[in-house]
Each structure stands twice: as structure tokens, then as C-alpha cells.
Design an enzyme around this catalytic site. Sequence first.
Site, mmCIF file in Angstrom:
data_model
loop_
_atom_site.group_PDB
_atom_site.id
_atom_site.type_symbol
_atom_site.label_atom_id
_atom_site.label_comp_id
_atom_site.label_asym_id
_atom_site.label_seq_id
_atom_site.Cartn_x
_atom_site.Cartn_y
_atom_site.Cartn_z
ATOM 1 N N ASP A 14 0.821 -1.026 0.260
ATOM 2 C CA ASP A 14 -0.097 -0.089 -0.592
ATOM 3 C C ASP A 14 0.633 1.851 -0.192
ATOM 4 O O ASP A 14 0.680 2.491 0.291
ATOM 5 C CB ASP A 14 -1.099 0.003 1.026
ATOM 6 N N LYS A 17 1.443 2.453 -4.893
ATOM 7 C CA LYS A 17 2.049 1.223 -6.523
ATOM 8 C C LYS A 17 1.265 2.302 -7.334
ATOM 9 O O LYS A 17 1.052 2.068 -8.527
ATOM 10 C CB LYS A 17 1.984 0.528 -6.434
ATOM 11 N N GLY A 41 -4.923 -4.092 -3.560
ATOM 12 C CA GLY A 41 -5.348 -2.893 -3.977
ATOM 13 C C GLY A 41 -5.108 -2.471 -4.216
ATOM 14 O O GLY A 41 -4.489 -0.899 -3.755
ATOM 15 N N HIS A 42 -4.721 -2.209 -5.711
ATOM 16 C CA HIS A 42 -3.829 -0.473 -6.304
ATOM 17 C C HIS A 42 -5.231 0.691 -6.614
ATOM 18 O O HIS A 42 -5.590 0.182 -7.227
ATOM 19 C CB HIS A 42 -3.273 -0.884 -7.429
ATOM 20 N N GLN A 231 1.696 -5.777 -3.231
ATOM 21 C CA GLN A 231 2.456 -6.551 -1.593
ATOM 22 C C GLN A 231 3.765 -5.151 -1.730
ATOM 23 O O GLN A 231 3.901 -4.029 -1.901
ATOM 24 C CB GLN A 231 2.659 -7.811 -1.643
HETATM 25 P P1 GDP Z 1 -0.747 0.570 -3.582
HETATM 26 O O1 GDP Z 1 -1.305 -0.997 -3.298
HETATM 27 O O2 GDP Z 1 0.922 0.728 -3.320
HETATM 28 O O3 GDP Z 1 -1.523 0.544 -4.428
HETATM 29 O O4 GDP Z 1 -1.444 1.178 -2.705
HETATM 30 P P2 GDP Z 1 -3.193 1.216 -1.946
HETATM 31 O O5 GDP Z 1 -3.672 2.641 -3.120
HETATM 32 O O6 GDP Z 1 -3.878 0.419 -1.266
HETATM 33 O O7 GDP Z 1 -3.108 2.627 -0.670
HETATM 34 C C1 GDP Z 1 -2.770 3.860 -1.111
HETATM 35 C C2 GDP Z 1 -3.836 5.143 -0.517
HETATM 36 O O8 GDP Z 1 -2.491 6.322 -0.705
HETATM 37 C C3 GDP Z 1 -4.837 4.737 -1.996
HETATM 38 O O9 GDP Z 1 -5.388 5.141 -1.266
HETATM 39 C C4 GDP Z 1 -3.710 6.389 -2.848
HETATM 40 O O10 GDP Z 1 -4.896 6.822 -3.307
HETATM 41 C C5 GDP Z 1 -3.126 7.037 -1.657
HETATM 42 N N1 GDP Z 1 -2.107 7.538 -2.174
HETATM 43 C C6 GDP Z 1 -1.098 7.980 -2.734
HETATM 44 N N2 GDP Z 1 -0.565 8.340 -3.105
HETATM 45 C C7 GDP Z 1 -1.012 9.289 -2.465
HETATM 46 C C8 GDP Z 1 0.159 10.817 -1.754
HETATM 47 O O11 GDP Z 1 0.463 11.063 -2.140
HETATM 48 N N3 GDP Z 1 -0.835 11.398 -0.583
HETATM 49 C C9 GDP Z 1 -1.883 10.943 -0.285
HETATM 50 N N4 GDP Z 1 -2.538 11.952 0.732
HETATM 51 N N5 GDP Z 1 -2.395 9.622 -0.443
HETATM 52 C C10 GDP Z 1 -1.791 8.853 -1.865
HETATM 53 P P1 IMO Z 2 -0.568 -4.474 -2.511
HETATM 54 O O1 IMO Z 2 -0.273 -5.098 -3.579
HETATM 55 C C1 IMO Z 2 -1.092 -4.554 2.285
HETATM 56 C C2 IMO Z 2 -1.365 -8.590 3.529
HETATM 57 C C3 IMO Z 2 -2.300 -8.908 4.423
HETATM 58 C C4 IMO Z 2 -1.296 -10.821 5.624
HETATM 59 C C5 IMO Z 2 -0.683 -10.871 5.069
HETATM 60 C C6 IMO Z 2 -1.363 -12.030 3.501
HETATM 61 O O2 IMO Z 2 -2.259 -3.860 -2.218
HETATM 62 O O3 IMO Z 2 -0.090 -3.162 -1.489
HETATM 63 P P2 IMO Z 2 -2.473 -12.726 1.735
HETATM 64 O O4 IMO Z 2 -3.546 -12.551 1.322
HETATM 65 O O5 IMO Z 2 -1.694 -12.509 0.750
HETATM 66 O O6 IMO Z 2 -2.405 -14.587 2.412
HETATM 67 O O7 IMO Z 2 -1.981 -11.764 3.188
HETATM 68 O O8 IMO Z 2 -0.196 -10.263 4.020
HETATM 69 N N1 IMO Z 2 -0.900 -8.189 2.218
HETATM 70 C C7 IMO Z 2 -0.857 -6.551 1.962
HETATM 71 N N2 IMO Z 2 -1.387 -5.671 2.695
HETATM 72 N N3 IMO Z 2 -0.902 -4.485 0.748
HETATM 73 C C8 IMO Z 2 -1.549 -5.936 -0.295
HETATM 74 O O9 IMO Z 2 -0.909 -5.858 -1.039
HETATM 75 C C9 IMO Z 2 -0.987 -6.849 0.985
HETATM 76 N N4 IMO Z 2 -1.458 -8.062 0.052
HETATM 77 C C10 IMO Z 2 -1.441 -8.962 1.297
HETATM 78 O O10 IMO Z 2 -2.987 -7.901 5.235
HETATM 79 O O11 IMO Z 2 -0.794 -9.680 6.214
HETATM 80 MG MG MG Z 3 -2.746 -1.489 -1.951
#
Ligand code: GDP
Ligand code: IMO
Ligand code: MG
Length: 430
Positions: A14, A17, A41-42, A231
Site C-alpha cells: 500500500d 504503487k 488493492g491498487h 504487496q
Molecule cells: P498500492 O497498493 O501500493 O497501490 O497502494 P493503495 O492504493 O493500497 O494505498 C495507497 C493509498 O494512498 C490510496 O488510497 C491512494 O489513493 C493514496 N495515495 C497515494 N499517493 C498518495 C499521496 O502522495 N498522498 C496521499 N495523501 N495519498 C496518496
Molecule cells: P498491495 O498490492 C498490504 C498482507 C495481508 C496479510 C498478509 C498475507 O495492495 O500493496 P495474503 O492475502 O497474501 O495471504 O495475506 O499480507 N497483504 C497486503 N498488505 N497490501 C497488499 O497488497 C497486501 N497483500 C497482502 O494483510 O497480512
Molecule cells: Mg494496496
Amino acid sequence: MSKVDVLLGLQWGDEGKGKIVDVLTPDYDVIARFQGGPNAGHTLEFNGIKHVLHIIPSGIFHKQKINVIGNGVLIEPAIFYEEVQALRQKNVEPTENLYVSKKAHLILPSHRLLDAANEQAKGNAKIGSTLKGIGPAYTDKIARTGIRVGDILEFDFREKYQLLKFQHLQLAKTLNFDIDSFRINDMTLDAYEELWMQSLDTLRKFKLINSEYFINRCLREGKKVLAEGAQGSMLDIDFGSYPFVTSSSTITAGVCSGLGVAPSSIGKVMGITKAYCTRVGAGPFPTELFDETGRTLCELGHEYGATTGRSRRCGWIDIPALRYACMLNGVTDLIVTKADVMNDFEEVKMCTDYIIDGKETDEIPFEFNEVEIKPKLKVFLGWKSTLVNAQKFEDLPKQLVEYLSSVEQMTGVRIMALSISPDRKDVLFR
Ligand code: GDP
Ligand code: IMO
Ligand code: MG
């Protein structure tokens, strides 16, 4: 011959990416996911609309770019179907520019059942899995009992499916799991299976290819390929905080096996880190904050999982973990996200070393899960200002520059970009 650039997370996932891949996509011809599955979840945001992708690469909103789901990825067809539908509702038709590897493995409904059964059996030691079936599906892949995307085109697919499902149910019984009460999205296993089977029709309409040939051909033709990680490095199956990890190689090495490219074909490795740190699920987190500051990071950063909605644990940036991730991945460029979340902080802290048994170390110990780790914290003055008007690095407040310089100094890697909001337009490149 061009090279594959890599973009991956350096923390516990998270890091942002999805957003950064979307921003970088105009510079590439092909965007390819190399591992993970719907546990990811991107999030992408533009024109005031938020999009969350789980299996589909984050370049999909750029019509003229090819997106590839590589062999290292796991596909859950019903989730894939939903994702495709969500895109169609936004007038994006992915069948044209999304290719799927025939060698990618499938997540069956019974893998999801087993995921739940395994977690239940672990009791207090549970991992906090997203329950998408990741662990059991990769287990079958490694055990050579899995079913791949290419198999859905074969006449004996149903037979293979039934056999594997039968084995899963047997296993769940030995774990004393209550199969009848199990639900996926409020559906019984049988009801969900029906939906899952129907979803295969959607999957069959995509270009199912030998993606390793496709990607290597692109490289030979001088096309630019970006590999998108899921991840984060600290969730890597080998180097993460095992067993509190996911079941794939989330690091650069995973690009080679997850897309079929040679190590010598890896170009830039862009590693993403938040300006602080979060983690979802169980496992060690040395800089975790249990106080008001932690809650503020969670609220202002909207730190709720994009896949499960769970609130993320929050803490200060962890340099020993970040350095470790830079080492494992060969990070050539750093990207920092979410500095804006700390805009109003009086002070910002950074963990420079771990203190274990009174001794300072910057090495992640083998006993990461068991030992008590005290973070050694360096304090920085907060920048106390909005970043919305910043157009380039030179516009940033000096306290933030000091903080970022320190990250560079301690990791030995240059920061190439800073993200300052969830929106596509808010990234400062250097
Ligand atoms: P990913 O899994 O690495 O793609 O990241 P996620 O989407 O799960 O989580 C990142 C969260 O931070 C999302 O809700 C994005 O919209 C938000 N986000 C990304 N870059 C920024 C930033 O520079 N500032 C803020 N405030 N939010 C951001
Ligand atoms: P993105 O791509 C954050 C965590 C889960 C759990 C562990 C194992 O959005 O960054 P799994 O479902 O793979 O068996 O879970 O890894 N986990 C993540 N945490 N971002 C993710 O993906 C994750 N994918 C798995 O919360 O602790
Ligand atoms: Mg994510």
C-alpha cells in the site's frame, strides 16, 4: 534490446504503487504485473474519480498501452470478472489492451475456503490474510497440482477442477472446518462456484498468450516495459517477516520468474515508500504507533485497506527495513508518497536503527517476530505547511527537504519523485 524497468513496494504494501504506475504509464509501451493476485488493492485517482484494481495492471486506463498479467500472478476469475465490469462501467474496455499469461495459476473457490480454514486453524497465530486464496493457490502451484489459465481452454478442465476441489474439501475437513457455513460474498461455496464458472467465459474472451515470448519480443523491438509489483518487500515469501508474509516473491527477483525475463534484462528498479509506514494484518512492526499520532496518520492518510477495508496499523518510517528492501531489490531510484499526510505535524520521527537487548543494530534479525525491538528515533521539525502549491522539488519547505535528504543519505538511494496527493497530477519529479 531494451530492459524491463521495475516498480515495487519497499514496505508492507500500500505504498501507492497503483497511483505511480498510472503516472509513469505514458513513458512505457507495456505494463506487466509479475506476482500476487487479488490480495492487492491498487488505487488510482484522476478527474475526481477513484479506481481500485486488484489483478489488472495499473496502466489499463491508457488505451494505447498494452497491459499484461504475467505467469507469476494468480487469477480469481470471479474477481477478475467484477474488475472488468467495473472498468466497463467507466467506459474502459480492457479486452483490447489486456493480455493474460496462459501460465498464470487460477484461484479456485475451494482455495478461498482453504485460506479461511488455515487461518481458523492457526487461531491466535493467524496471519491476517486477505482470504482471497493466495496461500493455498501458490501452495498448489509449487506442489505441481495447480490449474492454469491455459487449462480453461482444454476439454478436461472440469475433471481437473473437480479433482482439485475434492482434495481441498478433504483437507478442510481434516482441519475441522465447517464447510456448510462457509460464505464468499454471502454465497455458499456451491453458489459461488457457479458464478466462478460463469466468469471463465469472460476470461476466455481475453488474449491468452505465452506472455514470456510477448515480453521478450517487445524488449527485442526496443519497446519499453514496466513491471508492476504487488504487496511489498517486507511481505516477500523469503525475506519478509515470515510467516507473516504473502506467498510470492515480491522483490525484483520475482520479475524474472514472474514474467520470464532474464536478470540481465532488468533496468531501473524504482522502489516506493510512504513517508511513514503502515501494515495490514499480523506480524512485527517495530515503529508502530499505538497513540494519538498513530490514529492521526490513519485518519489523515485514509489508511483503510483497498481490498478488505481493514484499518492499517501506522507508524514512523523504518530505515533498517527500507535499507534492507533497497539491498534486496537493487533499488536505483526511490519514490516517496504521502508526505502530505504529515503536513500539520509539529515533529516527524524516523527510526534509524533497532535497539535489541540494549544493542543497536540496523540488521533485521532472524527472530524478527519474537524479539522486542525498540526503534531508535531521530526527530525532525515538521514543515507545517501545505504542499498543494509545490510544482517542483525546489518549492518544498526546507524541513521536508531535510527529512527527504536524510532518507536518501541513510538508504544511499536518490529520490526521483515525491507524491503529494492521491491524484494522478500531484507527483513532483526531479
Ligand atoms: P498500492 O497498493 O501500493 O497501490 O497502494 P493503495 O492504493 O493500497 O494505498 C495507497 C493509498 O494512498 C490510496 O488510497 C491512494 O489513493 C493514496 N495515495 C497515494 N499517493 C498518495 C499521496 O502522495 N498522498 C496521499 N495523501 N495519498 C496518496
Ligand atoms: P498491495 O498490492 C498490504 C498482507 C495481508 C496479510 C498478509 C498475507 O495492495 O500493496 P495474503 O492475502 O497474501 O495471504 O495475506 O499480507 N497483504 C497486503 N498488505 N497490501 C497488499 O497488497 C497486501 N497483500 C497482502 O494483510 O497480512
Ligand atoms: Mg494496496
